[in-house]
Motif scaffolding. Structure first.
Motif, PDB file in Angstrom:
ATOM      1  N   TRP A  40       0.807  -1.211   0.000  1.00 21.71           N
ATOM      2  CA  TRP A  40       0.000   0.000   0.000  1.00 21.71           C
ATOM      3  C   TRP A  40       0.842   1.264   0.000  1.00 21.71           C
ATOM      4  CZ3 TRP A  40       0.359   3.631   3.799  1.00 21.71           C
ATOM      5  CH2 TRP A  40       0.927   3.237   5.013  1.00 21.71           C
ATOM      6  N   GLU A  43       1.679   2.236  -3.652  1.00 15.86           N
ATOM      7  CA  GLU A  43       0.481   2.705  -4.352  1.00 15.86           C
ATOM      8  C   GLU A  43       0.050   4.077  -3.853  1.00 15.86           C
ATOM      9  OE1 GLU A  43      -3.849   1.137  -3.950  1.00 15.86           O
ATOM     10  OE2 GLU A  43      -2.823  -0.107  -5.444  1.00 15.86           O
ATOM     11  N   GLN A 115     -15.114   1.742  -8.907  1.00  6.62           N
ATOM     12  CA  GLN A 115     -13.771   1.149  -8.968  1.00  6.62           C
ATOM     13  C   GLN A 115     -12.927   1.601  -7.777  1.00  6.62           C
ATOM     14  OE1 GLN A 115     -11.611   2.361 -12.444  1.00  6.62           O
ATOM     15  NE2 GLN A 115      -9.885   1.011 -12.029  1.00  6.62           N
ATOM     16  N   VAL A 116     -12.180   0.641  -7.194  1.00 10.45           N
ATOM     17  CA  VAL A 116     -11.270   0.947  -6.088  1.00 10.45           C
ATOM     18  C   VAL A 116      -9.870   0.474  -6.453  1.00 10.45           C
ATOM     19  CG1 VAL A 116     -13.033   0.887  -4.278  1.00 10.45           C
ATOM     20  CG2 VAL A 116     -11.810  -1.206  -4.880  1.00 10.45           C
ATOM     21  N   SER A 117      -8.873   1.067  -5.794  1.00  5.44           N
ATOM     22  CA  SER A 117      -7.486   0.675  -6.069  1.00  5.44           C
ATOM     23  C   SER A 117      -7.200  -0.682  -5.436  1.00  5.44           C
ATOM     24  CB  SER A 117      -6.530   1.738  -5.533  1.00  5.44           C
ATOM     25  OG  SER A 117      -6.605   1.804  -4.135  1.00  5.44           O
ATOM     26  N   PRO A 118      -6.248  -1.429  -5.989  1.00  2.00           N
ATOM     27  CA  PRO A 118      -6.006  -2.797  -5.524  1.00  2.00           C
ATOM     28  C   PRO A 118      -5.484  -2.904  -4.092  1.00  2.00           C
ATOM     29  CG  PRO A 118      -4.688  -2.309  -7.495  1.00  2.00           C
ATOM     30  CD  PRO A 118      -5.463  -1.090  -7.154  1.00  2.00           C
ATOM     31  N   THR A 120      -4.808  -0.231  -1.586  1.00  2.00           N
ATOM     32  CA  THR A 120      -5.330   0.648  -0.533  1.00  2.00           C
ATOM     33  C   THR A 120      -6.847   0.680  -0.464  1.00  2.00           C
ATOM     34  OG1 THR A 120      -5.233   2.533  -2.040  1.00  2.00           O
ATOM     35  CG2 THR A 120      -3.327   2.194  -0.593  1.00  2.00           C
ATOM     36  N   GLN A 121      -7.507   0.186  -1.512  1.00  2.00           N
ATOM     37  CA  GLN A 121      -8.967   0.199  -1.609  1.00  2.00           C
ATOM     38  C   GLN A 121      -9.541   1.621  -1.601  1.00  2.00           C
ATOM     39  OE1 GLN A 121     -10.962  -2.783  -2.059  1.00  2.00           O
ATOM     40  NE2 GLN A 121      -8.879  -3.328  -2.620  1.00  2.00           N
ATOM     41  N   ILE A 122      -8.722   2.577  -2.038  1.00  2.00           N
ATOM     42  CA  ILE A 122      -9.189   3.955  -2.190  1.00  2.00           C
ATOM     43  C   ILE A 122     -10.075   4.003  -3.430  1.00  2.00           C
ATOM     44  CG2 ILE A 122      -8.465   6.323  -2.751  1.00  2.00           C
ATOM     45  CD1 ILE A 122      -5.867   5.781  -1.273  1.00  2.00           C
ATOM     46  N   PRO A 123     -11.227   4.667  -3.342  1.00  2.00           N
ATOM     47  CA  PRO A 123     -12.043   4.816  -4.549  1.00  2.00           C
ATOM     48  C   PRO A 123     -11.233   5.563  -5.627  1.00  2.00           C
ATOM     49  CG  PRO A 123     -13.285   5.498  -2.615  1.00  2.00           C
ATOM     50  CD  PRO A 123     -11.870   5.263  -2.170  1.00  2.00           C
TER      51      PRO A 123
END
Length: 169
Positions: A40, A43, A115-118, A120-123
């Motif tokens: 994370w 990213e 869609q979210v990032s792989p 960090t799961q940030i939108p």
């Protein structure tokens, strides 16, 4: 308001630079000292850098530090030079408004898809928000420059530029 906006940009750029350096340093230490680093951090540093580029572009417009070729324009003086500066600023403004519009459309589409990032799961719409924010910042700065160009006396612009380029001994 203008002073607050300037301070915000400067503070944001400095704070995010410090945070990005710390994240990358932690990534390097984790990778080489502990043979394991959280994904994370890499990213998140990448997303911070995206915001730095777009917000920094607006700040560079404020400082008039964007790269431009002036060899042709420097040949002119007076009203011709002023018209060329106004035209180039207006063209730049129109292009950056297009970028802001399409960037906003990208943010809205990404928000709708969820869609979210792989890592960090940030939108992802939050990450893409850098494009319209930076474009709006640049547009505001270009309007300020346009007003300055209109108010400026271009009758002896070449003399002013020579004085600026001379280095005192």
């Amino acid at each position: 308001m203008k002073k607050y906006f300037n301070r915000f940009e400067e503070g944001f750029l400095i704070a995010t630079l410090v945070l990005m350096v710390l994240l990358i340093f932690g990534q390097v230490v984790g990778r080489y000292v502990f043979q394991s680093a959280p994904s994370w951090t890499e990213e998140f540093a990448r997303y911070i850098h995206i915001f730095q580029v777009w917000i920094g572009a607006g700040y560079a417009v404020k400082l008039r530090e964007h790269i431009k070729v002036t060899a042709f324009v420097d040949l002119f003086n007076g009203a011709t030079r002023k018209i060329m500066d106004i035209a180039s600023t207006l063209i730049w403004f129109l292009l950056i408004v297009l970028v802001a519009v399409f960037g906003t459309q990208l943010v809205i589409a990404t928000l709708q898809y969820g869609q979210v990032s792989p890592a960090t799961q940030i939108p992802m719409w939050v990450v893409y928000l850098a494009v319209p924010l930076g474009s709006i910042s640049m547009a505001v700065r270009l309007i300020q420059q346009l007003v300055d160009i209109i108010r400026k006396d271009y009758s002896n612009i070449k003399e002013e530029e020579k004085e600026k380029d001379e280095v005192p001994l």
